[in-house]
Design a protein around this motif. Structure first.
Motif, short mmCIF file in Angstrom:
data_model
loop_
_atom_site.label_atom_id
_atom_site.label_comp_id
_atom_site.label_asym_id
_atom_site.label_seq_id
_atom_site.Cartn_x
_atom_site.Cartn_y
_atom_site.Cartn_z
N SER C 249 0.84 -1.19 0.00
CA SER C 249 0.00 0.00 0.00
C SER C 249 0.88 1.25 0.00
N HIS C 251 0.57 3.56 2.02
CA HIS C 251 0.85 3.79 3.44
C HIS C 251 2.11 3.05 3.88
N ASP C 252 2.23 1.81 3.45
CA ASP C 252 3.36 1.00 3.88
C ASP C 252 4.69 1.49 3.31
N PHE C 281 -3.19 11.56 7.19
CA PHE C 281 -4.32 10.67 7.44
C PHE C 281 -5.59 11.42 7.79
N LYS C 286 -6.04 8.22 1.71
CA LYS C 286 -6.49 6.84 1.53
C LYS C 286 -5.30 5.89 1.35
N GLY C 287 -4.10 6.41 1.64
CA GLY C 287 -2.90 5.59 1.52
C GLY C 287 -3.01 4.21 2.18
N PRO C 288 -3.58 4.11 3.37
CA PRO C 288 -3.63 2.81 4.03
C PRO C 288 -4.41 1.74 3.25
N THR C 289 -5.37 2.16 2.45
CA THR C 289 -6.16 1.13 1.76
C THR C 289 -5.89 1.14 0.26
N TYR C 291 -3.42 0.41 -2.93
CA TYR C 291 -2.26 -0.35 -3.35
C TYR C 291 -1.77 0.19 -4.68
N LEU C 331 -10.20 8.03 6.64
CA LEU C 331 -10.62 6.66 6.38
C LEU C 331 -11.41 6.06 7.55
#
Lengths: 219, 419, 381, 137
Positions: C249, C251-252, C281, C286-289, C291, C331
């Motif tokens: 993602s 986020h990662d 955030f 929407k970085g965490p979800t 890809y 999110l």
């Protein structure tokens, strides 16, 4: 349904349904309790109902020494789980945003590592709670289906939250959706199970304190 | 002969109020109450967990007063209260509970479990599920005026003895006095020294008092068996006399549940506030001392401890008074572990001592007190409840322990200053 | 989600491009004939490896494979789209290297880019389909309207018909952009044209999804390079995206992630946190979800990507990103007005609660009424 | 706008921003050790690692410049130099418009791309032969 669609459902309609059941259920239950009413005490009072009731609402949080000694596992596991859950529930930044959206106020968050540690501690404590429930003679005797159900439904958000936080096994949207859905499940059963103690324990403690306080005993 | 399960269920329905509903809503089955109950700690029998004793009342609350339960009832999903069920619970509700209220003090969510059990007894009694012994005691209370069957002539004879021994006058049926003294049958039959002690103390203090020939019995079996109607009838007898004699204060003697019955439950049972005050004898003594009307001389050097009668201290609020009084004469006073509001019950209150069927378990749970006494190693035990006193003596005898039991009031009388 | 029958565990079948050789000669031969030196080829291979997010140890393998790769015919269909995907591709920064890749395919139809127009253009498509039947690559951008074929047509042919026809002879399909992969913006609520994605229609061909609005150009070329290099589809994730680019993602891989972990967030676009480059955030990232490869590959000659320029990720490479409750809504916030819901529920429940409470009271009153004073007689049954 | 009023955006955070700088340097150290021990060469693709603005520069700065540097003219420019740590090379490929298209750290005695390639030598021989025509003296 794709995982993103499930996530959208969980963030929207799912949450809405769960909130309606939760809020309506809790309000009905509280009304149900309070409207039963309680007769005024006609005996000459030795102390104040109100102040003693309010006091017990807080003081009953701390067990007395002998009780602590006799039920230490139950008390320690219970407290650790409750506190850990409380911290990760109320002080994780994304959660605070949720509350902010809901009630319009926010407060400072704690670093992810602290939240993570609290969640882990809480999960371990909750497992200890289960082991204790199944091994302690009295608790095993008292345990019914509802106790196991509520344990499981309390455990789910913690474990899905932990998985979502660390992105273990599945993609983030799936994990996030699972976390939200588990919370929604918890909200739905909340008003109809012992989970209601979250709110009613304050009523119960007040009554306990009031009954004792009226007779001049601190409870 | 008209007790029915329907009456029992109806009685339980009448017992549910907002406090009961809040209590049941809050229980999380943590089991901590078990560890506070000597009927569990001394037997290790999980079914004697306090909250389990309230199951009949819980079922009625759940099926009648909760939304979910009402819906469940429509589909026949709720667990019913039946004769068989109540019969099974009889032993838990009556034999295994002294209504000592220790569980109510430790419940983390704040449930007053003792109150819930007391309420459960209402349903049990109305369904004809009260133990024989309690029914007998209650019958004697109503018909004769005393659970032990003591009638006025017996008390009159004791009074005569006291008057002869002490040379003091015991006023009977005097109106417009400060205090009207109630007595428990146990005191009349076993500890008439109590009457003498009171006569001496009142004489020194110079206050006016009386004993009524119409209503002298303080105990109230209606409370123990759990029939409010009968309890109210018994309280009403005292109220009528106290009103007639225009007394200022009615004194509850050294008896735990009597104090609960007349002081705290009384006005609620008869449905209106009393026109007089009700005080426990220890409160009266403490008050007299504070007013300077009770003067003591001499010290007792024995190692003394105090056993708190549950209904007087934890459930009644008389905790400091006995300690104030003991300190007036005791040089070597030791508190029992958990003394005061958390004291462990002797095991015979709440009607257990009137219920012969419970004799075995009553002596079994005495182990708790025994262990405490072995820890404290007192030369003598002071208490303020005749029922506790008799049971403690009984238990000590069973274990061949030789520790004398003292009445606090009687001991005070012994240390009265001659000035 | 319907599972493509050709996708087993998300991994596509090997697509054999060796059988037919639409354009004569290998890529190695073609490059040498253009006077490209071996050194240049090595540079090309190293860059291609980097582009495909493959480990540098793979460079020799890539070199060998590319040397012998055949030039496939590519037909590019554009349906309900904004040409953003083509724009993205043609503005790819690695112009020299990318042009090599483009040189190594035969782009036989792309109605935006090709010189031919009108009947000539359509003819080129038909000829290419016929000549390379079973072997050509079909690239699609844009969604397909199902409500009314007239919503989008090319040369009078509805998108649905053209896709079905072109898909028949395709060796594999590359769906480029979020519209072609998941329906994209045309599919957003209320989806007026009944737009669907390629995989909603084509069930019997391997489909590789390259979502993004637009997709990162090197991701498009990276996928093409993979075709060229290995003659197969790259490993795909559960929604058909090449794992090499969509495996992690935003986020990662985000350089602002440490701020998230420490709980340091920009609250507004111009507060101290925003200036200090804290996590976005709370501003709806929407970085965490999401890809995608933005955080490492970046945009505009590797200059930057949205988060680096101070804007939260809008999650454009995910299905239904347009319906995710608002780009600036965090999110963890509900997508609906929950406080209103709660308020209505509470108000309704209060009324119901009073009604139920009164029912309980009347029940208790009845119990009190039917109660007959208990006497000694009533203690036994 | 007055320069003093220009808001300062500190998106270029410090060295240890993503905590990837040190690990990469350590990875280079290990690679160098392996190269010494058994001649194993390594390549690190700097574009495959998430780095905050400034971090890549920080790595390159740490490595410094050594004795050898070369500029290639292959499909746009390429810059290759040995860092001050002998055996550690920085290879940067540019495109026509001088943008970096890929960047590697190579641990080897000399990056392959620097060497004359056999195909090119063959090509060169042919070209030279052509240049010299039939003169075979």
């Amino acid at each position: 349904m794709s995982e993103i669609e499930i996530l959208s459902w969980a963030r929207g309609p799912g949450l809405q349904i769960a909130t309606v059941i939760f809020v309506a259920g809790v309000v009905i239950r509280i009304f149900e309790i309070l409207l039963l009413g309680r007769k005024a005490n006609l005996a000459e009072a030795k102390g104040s109902e109100m102040s003693s009731g309010l006091k017990t609402m807080i003081t009953r949080t701390v067990p007395d020494k002998t009780t602590f000694k006799r039920s230490s596992v139950t008390i320690v596991a219970g407290y650790v789980f409750h506190i850990g859950m409380f911290i990760s529930f109320f002080f994780f930044a994304p959660h605070i945003l949720f509350f902010k959206d809901l009630i319009g106020i926010s407060w400072p968050s704690l670093p992810g590592a602290v939240i993570d540690a609290c969640a882990v501690i809480s999960i371990i404590a909750l497992l200890a709670v289960l082991v204790n429930r199944l091994t302690n003679k009295v608790m095993r005797f008292l345990t019914n289906f509802e106790d196991l159900l509520t344990w499981f439904l309390t455990f789910l958000p913690l474990i899905t939250g932990y998985f979502a936080f660390h992105r273990i096994g599945f993609t983030a949207p799936s994990l996030l959706a699972a976390h939200l859905l588990s919370v929604e499940l918890l909200l739905v059963v909340f008003p109809f199970t012992k989970l209601m103690h979250t709110f009613t324990l304050f009523l119960a403690r007040w009554y306990n304190g009031a009954i004792s306080g009226y007779r001049g005993v601190e409870s | 002969m008209s007790a029915t399960i329907e009456k029992g269920i109806n009685a339980l329905k009448r017992q549910v109020d907002s406090s009961v509903a809040a209590f049941f809503s809050s229980c999380v089955h943590c089991g901590i109450c078990a560890e506070a109950c000597l009927f569990y700690t001394e037997t290790g029998d999980a079914k004697r967990t306090p909250i389990n004793k309230t199951e009949p009342l819980r079922r009625i609350w759940k099926s009648e007063y909760t939304l979910f339960g009402r819906v469940g009832k429509m589909f026949g999903l709720t667990r019913k209260v039946t004769d068989e069920m109540l019969e099974e619970w009889q032993e838990l509700v009556y034999d295994s509970c002294t209504l000592c209220g220790r569980c109510s003090m430790v419940c983390p969510v704040g449930n007053d479990i003792a109150l819930m059990i007391r309420k459960t007894r209402e349903g049990m009694a109305a369904a004809g599920q009260a133990p024989e012994g309690l029914i007998g005691a209650t019958t004697r209370s109503v018909t004769i005026g005393s659970p032990m069957g003591v009638k006025w002539p017996a008390l009159a004879a004791q009074i005569r003895h006291v008057e002869e021994d002490s040379g003091l006058k015991v006023p009977v049926d005097q109106s417009d006095v400060d205090y009207m003294l109630l007595l428990s049958s146990m005191e009349i039959m076993n500890f008439p020294e109590f009457i003498e002690a009171m006569a001496k103390i009142f004489d020194k203090a110079g206050v006016s008092w009386t004993i009524s020939s119409e209503a002298f019995e303080a105990t109230n079996s209606g409370i123990q068996i759990g029939v409010s109607d009968i309890a109210a009838e018994l309280v009403q007898r005292i109220v009528d006399v106290a009103d007639k004699l225009r007394v200022k204060t009615v004194i509850s003697p050294e008896c735990g549940h009597a104090y609960m019955a007349i002081r705290w439950d009384g006005p609620n049972l008869v449905g209106k506030p009393f026109g007089f005050k009700v005080r426990h004898v220890l409160e009266v003594l403490d008050d007299l001392h504070k007013q300077g009307r009770l003067k003591l001389a001499g010290k007792d050097t024995q190692r003394l401890t105090y056993h708190d009668p549950c209904q007087i201290s934890r459930r009644g609020g008389v905790i400091d008074e006995p300690r104030n009084l003991i300190n007036l004469f005791a040089d070597n006073f030791v508190e029992m572990p958990d003394g005061g509001k958390m004291n462990w019950c002797c095991g015979a209150g709440g009607g257990v001592s009137a219920n012969e069927r419970a004799d075995e378990i009553r002596l079994k749970v005495f182990d708790r007190k025994k262990a405490q006494l072995e820890e404290v190693k007192p030369d003598a035990i002071i208490s303020a409840c005749s029922n506790c006193r008799i049971h403690l003596e009984d238990g000590l005898e069973e274990h061949n322990m030789d520790i004398p039991l003292l009445s606090l009031t009687e001991t005070i009388a012994e240390y009265l200053s001659d000035e | 989600m319907t599972k493509d029958k050709n996708l087993k565990n998300g991994a596509p079948e090997q697509v054999n491009l060796e059988k037919g050789t639409p354009v004569k000669g290998t890529l190695g031969e073609a490059l040498r004939s253009q006077g490209v030196s071996r050194r240049s080829f090595m540079k090309f291979c190293a860059t291609t490896a980097s582009m495909m997010a493959l480990p540098p140890a793979m460079i020799p393998t890539i070199a060998r494979a590319l040397e012998n790769a055949r030039r496939p015919s590519v037909i590019w269909l554009s349906f309900q789209e904004c040409t953003g995907c083509t724009e993205s591709l043609t503005r790819a920064h690695t112009s020299t290297v990318e042009s090599l890749i483009f040189d190594s395919i035969s782009l036989d139809y792309h109605h935006t880019l090709q010189a031919a127009a009108g009947h000539g253009a359509e003819e080129a498509r038909e000829v290419a389909m016929e000549e390379n039947y079973g072997n050509y690559l079909l690239v699609v951008d844009g969604s397909i309207p199902l409500d009314n074929p007239g919503y989008s047509t090319i040369a009078g042919i509805s998108n649905l018909d053209m896709l079905n026809e072109a898909a028949k002879g395709a060796a594999a399909i590359i769906a480029v952009g979020t519209c072609a992969t998941y329906g994209g913006i045309p599919h957003a609520n209320p989806n007026p044209t009944g737009a669907v994605s390629v995989k909603d229609i084509i069930k019997d061909k391997p489909i590789i999804n390259v979502p993004g609005c637009p997709p990162i150009p090197v991701v498009i070329t990276g996928v093409l390079a993979h075709f060229l290099t290995f003659g197969s589809l790259p490993e795909l994730d559960h929604i058909g995206r090449p794992k090499a680019f969509y495996g992690q993602s935003i986020h990662d891989r985000c350089y602002r992630r440490p701020f998230y972990d420490k709980g340091q967030f920009a609250e507004t676009f111009d507060d101290e946190g925003a200036k200090k480059g804290w996590c976005l955030f709370k501003l709806g990232c929407k970085g965490p979800t999401t890809y995608n490869a933005c955080a490492t590959t970046k945009w505009n000659n590797g200059t930057s990507f949205p988060i680096e320029s101070g804007h939260p990720c809008i999650g454009c490479s995910e299905p239904d990103f347009w319906d995710g409750g608002g780009f600036y809504k965090a999110l963890s916030m509900p997508t609906v007005d929950l406080s209103q819901t709660a308020a209505y529920a509470a108000a309704g429940a209060a009324a119901a609660g009073v009604a139920i409470g009164l029912m309980n009271r009347s029940k208790k009153n009845t119990s009190n009424k039917i109660h007959v004073k208990t006497t000694l007689e009533d203690l036994k049954k | 706008m007055n320069p003093a009023e220009t808001p300062q955006f500190n998106i270029h955070a410090g060295n240890e921003f993503t905590w990837n700088v040190k690990p990469i340097l350590h990875e280079i150290r290990h690679a160098l050790q392996r190269f010494l021990d058994n001649g194993e060469t390594s390549i690190i693709d700097l574009r495959s690692i998430p780095l905050a603005p400034g971090e890549e520069e920080s790595i390159i700065e740490t490595l410094g410049r050594g004795e050898v540097q070369a500029r290639l003219d292959v499909l746009g420019a390429s810059e290759i130099y040995e860092t001050k740590y002998t055996g550690v090379w920085l290879v940067t490929h540019y495109n026509d418009s001088d943008s970096i298209v890929s960047r590697f750290i190579e641990v080897t005695e000399m990056p392959d791309v620097l060497k004359s390639q056999r195909e090119d030598v063959v090509h060169a021989l042919n070209a030279l032969v052509t240049e010299l025509g039939t003169d075979k003296t």
